[in-house]
Structures are given as C-alpha cells and as structure tokens.
Design an enzyme around this catalytic site. Structure first.
Site, PDB file in Angstrom:
ATOM      1  N   LYS A 156       6.955  -3.722  -0.239  1.00 40.02           N
ATOM      2  CA  LYS A 156       6.603  -4.225   1.098  1.00 40.02           C
ATOM      3  C   LYS A 156       7.349  -5.534   1.388  1.00 40.02           C
ATOM      4  O   LYS A 156       7.863  -5.738   2.492  1.00 40.02           O
ATOM      5  CB  LYS A 156       5.083  -4.417   1.207  1.00 40.02           C
ATOM      6  CG  LYS A 156       4.352  -3.081   1.305  1.00 40.02           C
ATOM      7  CD  LYS A 156       2.846  -3.176   1.109  1.00 40.02           C
ATOM      8  CE  LYS A 156       2.258  -1.760   1.045  1.00 40.02           C
ATOM      9  NZ  LYS A 156       0.833  -1.714   0.731  1.00 40.02           N
ATOM     10  N   GLN A 202      -3.767  -5.772  -0.694  1.00 39.27           N
ATOM     11  CA  GLN A 202      -3.440  -4.561  -1.451  1.00 39.27           C
ATOM     12  C   GLN A 202      -4.685  -4.041  -2.172  1.00 39.27           C
ATOM     13  O   GLN A 202      -5.368  -4.801  -2.855  1.00 39.27           O
ATOM     14  CB  GLN A 202      -2.315  -4.879  -2.452  1.00 39.27           C
ATOM     15  CG  GLN A 202      -1.810  -3.680  -3.204  1.00 39.27           C
ATOM     16  CD  GLN A 202      -1.113  -2.650  -2.318  1.00 39.27           C
ATOM     17  OE1 GLN A 202      -0.325  -2.995  -1.436  1.00 39.27           O
ATOM     18  NE2 GLN A 202      -1.429  -1.381  -2.523  1.00 39.27           N
ATOM     19  N   ASP A 225      -3.072  -3.192   8.407  1.00 40.05           N
ATOM     20  CA  ASP A 225      -3.352  -1.876   7.830  1.00 40.05           C
ATOM     21  C   ASP A 225      -4.275  -1.031   8.712  1.00 40.05           C
ATOM     22  O   ASP A 225      -4.449   0.158   8.456  1.00 40.05           O
ATOM     23  CB  ASP A 225      -4.017  -2.052   6.446  1.00 40.05           C
ATOM     24  CG  ASP A 225      -3.045  -1.809   5.305  1.00 40.05           C
ATOM     25  OD1 ASP A 225      -2.023  -1.126   5.532  1.00 40.05           O
ATOM     26  OD2 ASP A 225      -3.307  -2.285   4.188  1.00 40.05           O
TER      27      ASP A 225
END
Ligand code: NDP
Length: 280
Positions: free
Chosen positions: A52, A96, A119
């Site tokens: 990422k 994460q 997200d």
C-alpha cells in the site's frame, strides 16, 4: 473460451488516471494523504502494508506509516486515530486488520472519522452504501464494480449471484449490484442447492475462500464470472474460488487468479484517498 478480464491492466489504467489527478491537485497545493496503521508483526499484514505504501508513492499520494508494537493497548490505538482524525494532511486512514486480541476491532473502526474512512468499513459508510448514497466504498467490492464496468457489463435487469456474505466483500458487492439495478441473490454456507443458484446467474461473484469450490459445470453458458477468492494450494500456487479452466469453457468473460480482482483492491484505496482529498 471466455474473454479474460485483466485486473492488472485495468488497475494500471486507473492508477495512471489517479497519478494525473494527483498531479493536478498538486498545482493547487493539495497532496492527498493516507495514514496506514499496522499493529504487531503479522507477516501477511506487513506485506500488504508495504504494498500500500509503495502504491501511494507511485501515484504521488503522501503516505504516513504508523508501525505499533503487538502489545499496543486499545486506548493507545484510539488516541492515535483521534490524532489522525484531526490531522489536516491526512485524507484517509487505514487500520490494517487483523488487530491483536486485546484490541476491539469494531471499536477501532468506529473511531475512524467517516470522512477519512478509506476502507469504507465504518457503519456510517456501510449505511450510506445500503441507502444508495455512498461516500467511501470498500475497496475490494468497489474494484469488482469497476472491473464489470470496464468489461462493458451492464447489470440492469441481470441475475447476479454472489457467493459469500462477509462484511468486506459479499454484502457490499451485493448492494452495489442492486444499486446498478441487478436482481441479486446472496448465497452463503447455509444456502441450499448452490449449484442451481449459480446456474441461473448472468454474473457470478465468488467470495468464499475455498479453492475451486464453484464448479465450472455450474456456470451458465455466456455468464460473466468474477472470482474474488485467493487461496494458496501447496507451496506457491494461488487459485480462486472458481474452477478456472472449466468455467472459462462456458463463461463469456472471467477474471483470473492471480491478476484479477487482487490488483484492483489497492487501486481503489488510492482512488478513495484521492476522492477524499478532492472533497476537502
Ligand atoms: P469470509 O471467510 O469472511 O467469508 C466467506 C463467506 O463464504 C461466508 O459468508 C461463508 O458463509 C461463505 N461460505 C463458506 N463456505 C461456503 C460454502 N461451502 N458454500 C457457500 N458459501 C460458503 O471471507 P472474505 O469475504 O473475507 O474473503 C473471501 C475470499 O476472498 C477469500 O479467498 C479471501 O482471501 C478473498 N479476498 C480477496 C481480496 C482481494 O483483494 N482480492 C480481498 C478480500 C478477500 P457463512 O457466512 O454462512 O459462514
């Protein structure tokens, strides 16, 4: 044989567009910023986080990394999120998953400002998706929708069968297809006669996490197959949730694994961060 829907090529095209838009924003003195938070030493998570970060760098997005020890407390993580919520350089926050056991994941995801929820997992953003007024959309299902669009698939009136009902893939992709006027059937482990459900689909979206469990023989001739599954078999080989060869012989178009949905997920994370910076 089915046409291959090439996720790598579509992702590269969209990343090119994102790079151009980031450069345009730079002329107005704006740099989109993504904060990436990793707690602990999970090897797969470390790989995802570094992918990422690299992807951000490649398109000109500023990425701010926070690598916290495995024993970080929930309170410490919530404090960091609170700080990032207020940080004007940051337009997207990504924590994460999975988080260590002592931390309540739901509490953490809900602490992220819905305006920085890159997200798209915050209940506010989930709710907006369900009512058809999305703000941030979760990256993997969003990537699936972009692939269908790029492959020229018009979902209006189509029978879409989604296999898998997770909050990160199955459920959101079902609502996204509904929003595009498809008739959606959402299947799961208690679904009876899955073969018959899949056989009626114009579009099959598989997000199960079981190697090749959807048989090629179930696929309707001319259907479009999107395989989200990533399953490791043996040492090195990755396969999807669909029997690729047999399904390819019947489908009109299909995504490969690897090189299908995978490359789209990070691309949509970059896209979400860019859109957030533009909204600001
Ligand atoms: P989850 O394990 O959270 O969900 C799996 C779903 O599949 C559940 O809804 C489960 O049903 C259903 N299921 C399990 N067995 C069966 C069965 N025999 N018949 C029908 N349904 C079944 O998985 P995720 O959604 O997180 O991930 C799915 C796959 O997608 C995985 O392979 C994952 O690695 C991959 N993935 C890929 C990404 C990418 O970037 N390419 C990103 C995210 C995921 P029930 O709810 O009843 O238990």
């Amino acid at each position: 044989m089915a046409k291959i829907i090439d996720g790598k090529a579509i992702a590269a095209k969209i990343r090119g567009e994102i790079t151009a838009e980031v450069a345009k924003l730079a002329t107005q003195g704006i740099t989109p910023g993504l904060a990436v938070v990793l707690v602990g030493e999970d090897p797969a998570s470390k790989v995802y986080v570094s992918m990422k970060e690299k992807a951000c760098k490649d398109v000109g997005i500023f990425s701010d990394e926070y690598k916290l020890p495995a024993e970080t407390t929930e309170e410490e993580l919530l404090q960091l999120i609170n700080k990032l919520n207020k940080d004007r350089k940051i337009h997207g926050i990504l924590v994460q998953l999975p988080l260590p056991k002592q931390i309540n994941t739901e509490k953490v995801l809900e602490a992220i400002s819905p305006e920085k929820d890159a997200d798209g997992f915050h209940p506010y953003n989930v709710g907006r998706l369900v009512i058809g007024k999305p703000l941030f959309q979760p990256c993997t299902p969003y990537g699936v929708m972009v692939m269908l669009k790029e492959a020229g698939v018009d979902l209006a009136g189509k029978e879409v069968v989604v296999v898998g009902r997770s909050n990160i893939v199955g459920k959101p992709v079902a609502f996204m297809c509904l929003q595009q006027n498809a008739t959606v059937t959402l299947c799961h482990s208690k679904t009876r006669d899955l073969a018959a459900k899949v056989a009626m689909a114009d579009v099959v979206i598989a997000a199960v996490g079981q190697p090749e469990m959807i048989k090629g023989a179930w696929i309707k001739k001319g259907a479009v197959v999107i395989d989200v599954g990533v399953n490791r078999v043996g040492e090195k080989k990755l396969v999807g949730d669909v029997e690729f060869e047999a399904a390819s012989a019947r489908a009109a178009a299909i995504t490969p694994v690897p090189g299908g949905v995978g490359p789209m997920t990070i691309t949509m994370l970059l896209y979400n961060t860019l859109q957030s910076a533009k909204r600001r």
